[in-house]
Design an enzyme around this catalytic site. Sequence first.
Site, PDB file in Angstrom:
ATOM      1  N   HIS A  56      23.647  17.214 -45.089  1.00 17.82           N
ATOM      2  CA  HIS A  56      23.700  15.793 -45.427  1.00 17.82           C
ATOM      3  C   HIS A  56      24.136  15.050 -44.174  1.00 17.82           C
ATOM      4  O   HIS A  56      25.076  15.462 -43.508  1.00 17.82           O
ATOM      5  CB  HIS A  56      24.694  15.569 -46.568  1.00 17.82           C
ATOM      6  CG  HIS A  56      24.595  14.220 -47.208  1.00 17.82           C
ATOM      7  ND1 HIS A  56      24.951  13.062 -46.550  1.00 17.82           N
ATOM      8  CD2 HIS A  56      24.169  13.840 -48.442  1.00 17.82           C
ATOM      9  CE1 HIS A  56      24.747  12.030 -47.366  1.00 17.82           C
ATOM     10  NE2 HIS A  56      24.273  12.477 -48.506  1.00 17.82           N
ATOM     11  N   ARG A  84      24.094   3.642 -47.271  1.00 18.74           N
ATOM     12  CA  ARG A  84      22.891   3.158 -46.581  1.00 18.74           C
ATOM     13  C   ARG A  84      21.933   2.484 -47.555  1.00 18.74           C
ATOM     14  O   ARG A  84      21.319   1.471 -47.231  1.00 18.74           O
ATOM     15  CB  ARG A  84      22.209   4.317 -45.841  1.00 18.74           C
ATOM     16  CG  ARG A  84      22.957   4.711 -44.569  1.00 18.74           C
ATOM     17  CD  ARG A  84      22.444   6.012 -43.973  1.00 18.74           C
ATOM     18  NE  ARG A  84      22.905   7.168 -44.738  1.00 18.74           N
ATOM     19  CZ  ARG A  84      22.138   8.214 -45.045  1.00 18.74           C
ATOM     20  NH1 ARG A  84      20.887   8.256 -44.667  1.00 18.74           N
ATOM     21  NH2 ARG A  84      22.648   9.217 -45.737  1.00 18.74           N
TER      22      ARG A  84
END
Lengths: 601, 252
Positions: free
Chosen positions: A240, A260
């Site tokens: 990740h 994000r």
Amino acid sequence: MTDPNSFERHRYDVIVVGAGGAGLRAAIAAHDAGAKVAIICKSLLGKAHTVMAEGGIAAAMGNVWSEDNWKVHFRDTMRGGKMLNHWRMAQLHAQESANRVHELEEWGALFDRTAEGLISQRDFGGHRYARLAHVGDRTGLELIRTLQQRAVALGIDVFMECTVTKLFRDDEQRISGAFAYWRESGRFIVFDAPAVVLATGGIGKSYKVTSNSWEYTGDGHALALDSGASLVNMEFVQFHPTGMVWPPSVKGILVTESVRGDGGVLRNSEGRRFMFDYIPEYFKAETADTEEEADRWYDDKSNNRRPPELLPRDEVARAINAEVKAGRGSPHGGVFLDIASRRSTEYIERRLPSMHHQFKELADVDITAEAMEVGPTCHYVMGGVAVDADTAESVVPGLYAAGEVAGGMHGSNRLGGNSLSDLLVFGRRAGEHAAHGATEREQRAPVSDDDIRAAAEAALAPFEQDGGENPYTLQHELQDVMHSLVGIIRQASEMEKALEEIARLKERAAKLTVEGHRQYNPGWHLALDIRNMLRVSECIALAALERTESRGGHTRDDFPTTDDSWATVNLHCIADGDSVAIRHEQLPAMPDELRELFQET
Amino acid sequence: MTYDLNLRVWRGDASGGELTDYVVPVEEGEVVLDALHRLQATQTGDLAVRWNCKAGKCGSCSAEINGKPRLTCMTRLSIFEPGETVTVTPLRTFPVIRDLVTDVSYNYEKAKKVPTFSPEPRQADGTYRMQQEDVQRGQEFRKCIECFLCQSVCHVIRDHEENKEAFSGPRLFLRYAELQMHPLETNDHRDAAREESGVGMCNITKCCTEVCPEGIKITDNAIIPVKEHVVDRSYDPVVWLGRKIFRRSSDD
């Protein structure tokens, strides 16, 4: 001490190993299909790793963007996995996830809402439309609590803090039961059951920096391998892009992609939004190439392309890795993730409450006022038990797998949000088919005393051995080997070295010594888990060495490009005594009507 | 910066035990659970500790630190004075299994008694419509990570084993509140809340709210509304008194 007649014994139609999203959903489905079912889990109920999932459940409900539908979701999923996904699994997943989400609501889940009162959906990497049903940034907790309460309401038996160490097969090599110990007392339990659903999650604890909990030791992967099933796609491990990097105590803890998705951007030490420098050819047509376009996209998806911060995870993780290597990292070896300068305090606190809390409590960082420091962390294994797409059954009759422990669905890289939906879709399928398979099987031979005795002796071996090796030390060394030699960027010489190290660690694992007695003894538990970790690590290193190209979660320094000759090849790991062998198999071919979906841009 | 931490840990089982002193090297930014893990890995391989996520999301690593119920993964060592001894003991309200691990089955047994959610049927298009303001109340309660710190600190059961039979505790009162306030719930659970949960025995001292690592306002937002919902005001002296003192309103 190893007299089979002295052990607690139970008979079930279906045993589900693991109580995360997939296990709970499987148990509910098996129960609904009329089977007598038990859940066996290593931790207390409700503590499984699903609880840490943050961002949301991907499902093409079209609540926010009516243009969305299963075909778009299917296409995004396949492209995110660089077309190595099992097409049928990806299709079923895209078609059924919306229903699985609605079902959760019927069982009490309270998702965040749109202005029209429907389930709200948020943007995530690799998804063309805002698609993730969510509850702030604690969606996994909501999912597990909802399923947990449903399972309790149905009266399903749960064996908590109970670890399965062995699956039994009958003379015809069909599943006949399982062997386990209670962690609390160290006492043994034998289960007679013609169907076992593995829902044990992943393998992250074999890596030094990981977002995964102690339970993620690849138990289901190893149990399946030892029962004659194959593991597919083991070379694909997802790092990740955004884990915490500071302080050292929290290194690896997940920072949700929702940061994000909700407008956060990545910057290097020069303040540059460096993701614009890393847009791969494959995604160029659908990715914004200016900050202005990227910023407009959040509100107008029809006329703008996606920000590069929302490329699939493998792309973003590699980019961060490259920036740090080039000397443009943050003070603690990550990069900056900034949402403070882009969204209001009120918005951040409402959308990302646990991130706000986590950084404040553990790192003294106020994410509404300053940037976070983040870097890649081992998060998910795309590889797992090879299963039939529709039934979730492996090649071993009676052995099913769902969720992270199953392979194929995500190809070479999983999109964020597709895990929670995967758990629900294939958990349900596995449970239902396991129940049917079990009830159809009338002849059920009880597990033999010899098999039980052998399993008990294997479990007690760490008390008998006198080699003086400490299980904690061994685990740390394995984590170092996997982190530095089979990590995010790989090359042949390092992986060969890793395999030598793993072989040495295997020898030492036979000399583990544990202190104390059998009652709640984590040293003993780890000594047993390490066998699984070593087995799975060997699979990962072998498959990674074999695949001489870069694709998705598998990046090789010595073979940096994607190679078409590998585009239709799946690697399967199978047990070869105490070792592992690799087999090449053809990827199932997609039917033409689905292939057409990829003709457009 | 590495330094030596004086760590005192309760070691033992149901038959008894004692506080044992250890010196554990720790680093800047670490939490109590890091120290326990290092102790386990280097000195006491069989030290029993529960943990899972190490990020304050699963509620497994609850213990009492210097007498206060806390999550060991969210308790930073920097909150203690340099040189201060940090004492870690198991949750007091539950029977000890071994070392820091307690038998929390009480909570799971009580959870089995919570009535099943029974929603109204879906709308014609297969969806449910709810407004954000309406789901928000329930969402606060569903933040609960089941660490059981509220259960451990609740004095109705903390030193009164005999009350456990009739009393479910703050964690479970959240469940009753959640059902009561769920926009889709069709059943009336007042009887269950009164008879099964024993909410009437709570005298709202707010100890549970104070220890909640999720910051859920257990007393104000869940327990008091459940109490008000299930009993006639004159029946529960605490609610009656509370009304008289704090919240006298026009309908009194």
